[in-house]
Design an enzyme around this catalytic site. Structure first.
Site, PDB file in Angstrom:
ATOM      1  N   ALA A 195      34.010  -3.023  20.443  1.00 62.27           N
ATOM      2  CA  ALA A 195      35.651  -3.359  19.615  1.00 62.27           C
ATOM      3  C   ALA A 195      35.442  -3.932  18.415  1.00 62.27           C
ATOM      4  O   ALA A 195      33.836  -4.403  18.674  1.00 62.27           O
ATOM      5  CB  ALA A 195      36.280  -3.455  20.069  1.00 62.27           C
ATOM      6  N   GLU A 205      38.519  -9.016  22.524  1.00 60.19           N
ATOM      7  CA  GLU A 205      39.541  -8.849  21.305  1.00 60.19           C
ATOM      8  C   GLU A 205      39.981  -9.709  21.120  1.00 60.19           C
ATOM      9  O   GLU A 205      40.233 -10.314  20.051  1.00 60.19           O
ATOM     10  CB  GLU A 205      39.442  -7.329  20.931  1.00 60.19           C
ATOM     11  CG  GLU A 205      38.053  -6.555  21.278  1.00 60.19           C
ATOM     12  CD  GLU A 205      36.354  -6.917  20.394  1.00 60.19           C
ATOM     13  OE1 GLU A 205      36.892  -8.067  19.558  1.00 60.19           O
ATOM     14  OE2 GLU A 205      35.939  -6.998  21.536  1.00 60.19           O
ATOM     15  N   HIS A 235      39.522 -13.396  20.789  1.00 59.30           N
ATOM     16  CA  HIS A 235      38.877 -13.867  19.879  1.00 59.30           C
ATOM     17  C   HIS A 235      39.795 -14.566  18.724  1.00 59.30           C
ATOM     18  O   HIS A 235      39.300 -14.990  17.758  1.00 59.30           O
ATOM     19  CB  HIS A 235      37.897 -12.376  18.858  1.00 59.30           C
ATOM     20  CG  HIS A 235      36.925 -12.453  19.565  1.00 59.30           C
ATOM     21  ND1 HIS A 235      35.543 -13.517  19.201  1.00 59.30           N
ATOM     22  CD2 HIS A 235      35.706 -10.642  20.163  1.00 59.30           C
ATOM     23  CE1 HIS A 235      34.215 -12.700  20.087  1.00 59.30           C
ATOM     24  NE2 HIS A 235      34.502 -11.741  20.336  1.00 59.30           N
TER      25      HIS A 235
END
Ligand code: HT7
Ligand code: ZN
Length: 870
Positions: free
Chosen positions: A262, A298, A301
């Site tokens: 991803a 993700e 992040h």
């Protein structure tokens, strides 16, 4: 010509910064026109040349402040556009063309399965347009997408949608504005025919965020688990780190052709659909769990990567180590804590430890590289996460939170270095991390040896620790590391005693700071012979060589209060048996080992998932890391025989637990149910280990009657390896018929084929590669076939045919997708401990690969390192 080596010490801040960039895309699968307007400001007064990077672009024009530049004003080469005599402030307008359809590398803008998708980390943006494509150039982006409405009804990019509408000739447009400054590697666009689901999340300050997940038509029912995971992750980040989401919209897209799992593009995360889509019929439990944590990864992040990013790619672990640590902690809190921690350590031992033992060994913050793509590794990611965890262990939870708060406050909107992160840890806690920071620059896994000595007369217990830091390929000199040792001491009744060190009572559990080559820790007031329990929860990424007697080890398996240590000591006992059996070429399993397994099987205080974890032997890869000399065939045979012996001795007990864990309940993915299925299936695999008919019937029954993929796929793999070739063919054909049209099912079938222990395996796999369904341009297909073969079928891969087959595939992949090729070549690059005949063949095959025309730099870097190490 070989690509040059880049060094961390040569880092220089950019000469020119970008404030704003606006991009316009006229999208077309084979001819996309890109226009950019980039506002530059000089940041180094002495600089004259403004450098924009490029890769595989067709240049059209460049103008400065509205005036077309002439050929004398700039230098254009394959990989750079250098604007000469650039003023202090100016804007450039550049036009270029790209061909997404021809882009099989899946880096930059590419066309696949009817969609246009981008992947810009690490250096994909320069494959889209001319730009100072480095992470320390952060700018505000405005993006206009134009495309045919029928082919590309959905047009997505980062940030907020500020305008959209119809154009002439059946085209339409969408305009996005991202209010946050970001480096170019976080840019993304997606255009295609996509379905979606939507939901919302209200943040801790009461802001409503619209959440959308996009997928290929027909897959929306498989998106709900990801959506639930996303909402859990958003909440967890608020509660654990005080991090709130910062835009009104968060889009997620699932695509089938993707190089990695991803990508965290700002407000437009893109996922490999194999790491995102799930339903009970096509996904196994492990995939459900993986989706939960990767969705978390993700999302996390957004703060650790997007809002605060890395100043150069050498600092990659700043965002990746920290974000893996955050997703692992999230996993521990939403799944079974201890089983999860063990799973993460198993991953480290299977993926990162072999890296440390290979010619590509590097520290979590490398000092040099040729190709940054080669450094998205277990070391930078998983070991990087362990380094963060150690800091937390040293300064404690409260200080760690203070330190991360400080980090977010101090560096928001900036591109920074690992040193900046550690300075926050030091400032918030008052702890001096100078010595500890060696973990960032020193490669290799320390070997820590421990001994314990009870002094009956003085009533002291001396624990002696020594650390050995062996040379790695590019780093011969090593220093002792700062190693936090979370520990306790048990008395002979299995109770934890007070830890009194230098007259100070440290309670029942403490963290020792082991900083020298050898240290003696003398505990006082120890009234009877004790046993130590060290490296609780795997408090440091080291190899622990425990000098305890077997009797004490079995005592710890029973009594250690730390679940990780109970598991780890049992793994050590298994490893000792395996290594001795490999040495003797004869497997003998001591009765007390069997007894330990027997007790675990019947212990009502151990959860099912922990039981399954405890009953799993070290993998062949882990055994390899512990061998001085590697004979893959013997390792395989010994491990199989070990399993067979356990199966014979504990047949009845396994049968009982297999029966007890049978359920007709409707499938659900609660931790409890996942644990039940995992114990049920591990018992089935032990029961079938000898191919005994009755047990094979149980597996057949499970395969044909399962209502979920977890049980069906477990049974399939058991039958394929234990039921004989005829049955294997029948179930594999059946599985193919059932799932050939489902991407996830088809990929599972590829893995099952690749793991077959049959003589003509490479012929079989070469044949499968010719199937219409198989595509060498699809990374998932390639990884499931070649990756599974090399990683999980060592017995067949480490042969002349195996090496030849992989080399042939790598030669094809070199031009199609060098990134995927580079991931696979690892399986042939670390052979110093192999049998002579294997070494010879590998060398021959590597040289064959090295000599091909236009070998990609990432393959070159790895092969050259491997050949240098001979
Ligand atoms: N930050 C990303 C790393 C990455 C990547 C992702 C997809 C394709 C190619 C890639 N190269 C590097 C993913 C992550 O760590 O979250
Ligand atoms: Zn990441």
């Amino acid at each position: 010509m070989a690509k040059e080596v880049i060094y961390r010490k040569d880092y220089k801040a950019p000469d020119f910064l970008v404030d704003n960039v606006s991009l316009e895309f006229d999208l077309h699968e084979s001819k996309t026109l890109v226009k950019s307007r980039i506002e530059f400001k000089k940041s180094n007064a002495d600089a004259t040349d403004c450098v924009l990077y490029a890769d595989d672009l067709i240049f059209i024009s460049v103008s400065m402040n509205g005036e077309l530049l002439s050929i004398d004003d700039y230098i254009l080469s394959e990989n750079e556009l250098v604007v000469k005599n650039a003023p202090d402030e100016f804007f450039l307008e550049v036009e270029n063309e790209i061909n997404p359809k021809a882009n099989t590398s899946l880096s930059g803008l590419y066309y696949s399965s009817g969609n246009l998708t981008t992947q810009c980390e690490a250096q994909g943006f320069r494959r889209i347009t001319y730009y100072p494509d480095r992470p320390d150039v952060m700018a505000k982006f405005e993006v206009t997408l134009r495309g045919n409405k029928e082919n590309y009804p959905i047009l997505l990019s980062n940030g907020n949608l500020i305008d959209s509408g119809n154009l002439e000739d059946g085209r339409h447009f969408a305009k996005y504005e991202d209010p946050f400054k970001k480096p170019s590697y976080l840019f993304a666009l997606v255009a295609g025919k996509l379905d979606h689901i939507e939901d919302s999340f209200t943040t801790m300050s009461g802001k409503k965020v619209a959440l959308k997940i996009f997928c290929n038509p027909g897959n929306v029912n498989k998106c709900y688990h990801a959506m639930a995971s996303l909402k859990k992750a958003m909440k967890w980040d608020e509660e654990t780190y005080g991090r709130e989401y910062d835009l009104d919209i968060f889009n997620v897209v699932f695509v089938d052709d993707f190089n990695a799992g991803a990508m965290e593009n700002k407000s437009l995360n893109i996922f490999n659909s194999s790491c995102a889509l799930a339903d009970p019929i096509t996904a196994v439990d492990a995939e459900y769990q993986f989706i939960e944590t990767i969705i978390g990864h993700e999302y996390f992040h957004n703060w650790t990567g997007d809002r605060i990013t890395c100043r150069s790619w050498f600092e990659l672990t700043l965002k990746e180590g920290l974000t893996v640590f955050r997703h692992e902690s999230f996993g521990e809190s939403v799944q079974d804590r201890d089983v999860n921690r063990i799973g993460d350590v198993v991953k480290l031992r299977n993926i990162q430890l072999p890296e440390d033992l290979s010619p590509m060994a590097h520290s979590i913050r490398p000092d040099s590289f040729v190709e940054i793509e080669n450094f998205y590794t277990g070391t930078v990611y998983e070991k990087g996460a362990e380094v963060i965890r150690m800091m937390k262990t040293i300064i404690g939870d409260e200080n760690f939170r203070k330190a991360t708060d400080l980090y977010f406050e101090k560096f928001d909107g900036q591109a920074v270095a690992c040193d900046d992160f550690v300075s926050c840890m030091a400032e918030a806690s008052g702890f001096d991390f100078t010595h500890f920071k060696l973990w960032y620059s020193q490669a290799g896994t320390p070997i820590v040896t421990s001994t314990g000595e009870w002094d009956k007369i003085n009533r002291t217990y001396k624990i002696t620790l020594t650390q050995e830091n062996k040379p790695t390929n590019n780093q011969k000199e090593k220093l002792p590391l700062f190693i936090p040792v979370k520990m306790g001491i048990l008395n002979h009744e299995g109770q934890e005693i007070d830890l009194i060190l230098n007259g100070k009572n440290l309670g029942k559990e403490t963290v020792l700071h082991f900083t020298e080559e050898k240290t003696e820790f003398v505990f006082e007031e120890v009234h009877s012979q004790p046993v130590y329990s060290l490296f609780r929860d795997f408090s440091a990424p080291i190899i622990h060589k425990n000098k305890l007697e077997d009797e004490d080890k079995y005592f710890l398996v029973k009594h250690d209060t730390n679940p990780f240590c109970r598991w780890d000591i049992l793994q050590q006992l298994s490893m000792d048996i395996l290594l001795k059996s490999i040495h003797d070429e004869m497997v003998e399993v001591p009765e007390n080992f069997i007894e330990a397994f027997r007790i675990i099987l019947s212990d009502e205080n151990i959860s099912n998932s922990m039981k399954a974890t405890l009953l799993t032997l070290p993998s062949e890869k882990e055994i390899e890391s512990n061998c001085e000399f590697i004979d893959h065939q013997i390792i395989h045979k010994v491990r199989q025989e070990f399993i067979s012996l356990i199966s014979i001795k504990l047949h009845e007990e396994m049968m009982d637990v297999f029966g007890e864990t049978y359920s007709k309940k409707e499938y659900d993915v609660s931790a409890e149910e996942i644990g039940r299925r995992s114990l049920h299936n591990i018992c089935l695999s032990y029961l079938c280990a000898n191919g005994e008919k009755g047990s094979i019937h149980l597996a057949e029954h499970q395969y044909f009657h399962a209502d979920n993929m977890t049980d069906q796929y477990s049974a399939l793999n058991i039958l394929v390896s234990k039921a004989g070739e005829r049955t294997a063919e029948i179930v594999l054909d059946n599985f193919y018929d059932l799932y050939k049209d489902d991407i996830s099912g088809f990929n599972k079938w590829l893995s099952a084929q690749a793991r077959r222990d049959i003589d003509n395996i490479t012929d079989k796999l070469r044949e499968i590669m010719q199937y219409e369904k198989f595509s060498i341009t699809n990374p998932n297909n390639v990884r499931r076939l070649m990756g599974s073969f090399a990683m999980f079928n060592a017995n067949r891969f480490h042969t002349e045919e195996g090496y030849k087959f992989l080399t042939d595939v790598l030669i094809s992949l070199n031009t199609i997708n060098p990134n995927i090729a580079s991931g696979l070549v690892d399986h042939m690059c670390s052979f110093s401990k192999f049998k002579e005949e294997n070494k010879e063949i590998i060398l021959r095959e590597l040289k064959r690969l090295r000599s091909i025309d236009k070998l990609a730099p990432n393959l070159q870097e790895k092969i050259d390192n491997a050949l240098k190490a001979v």
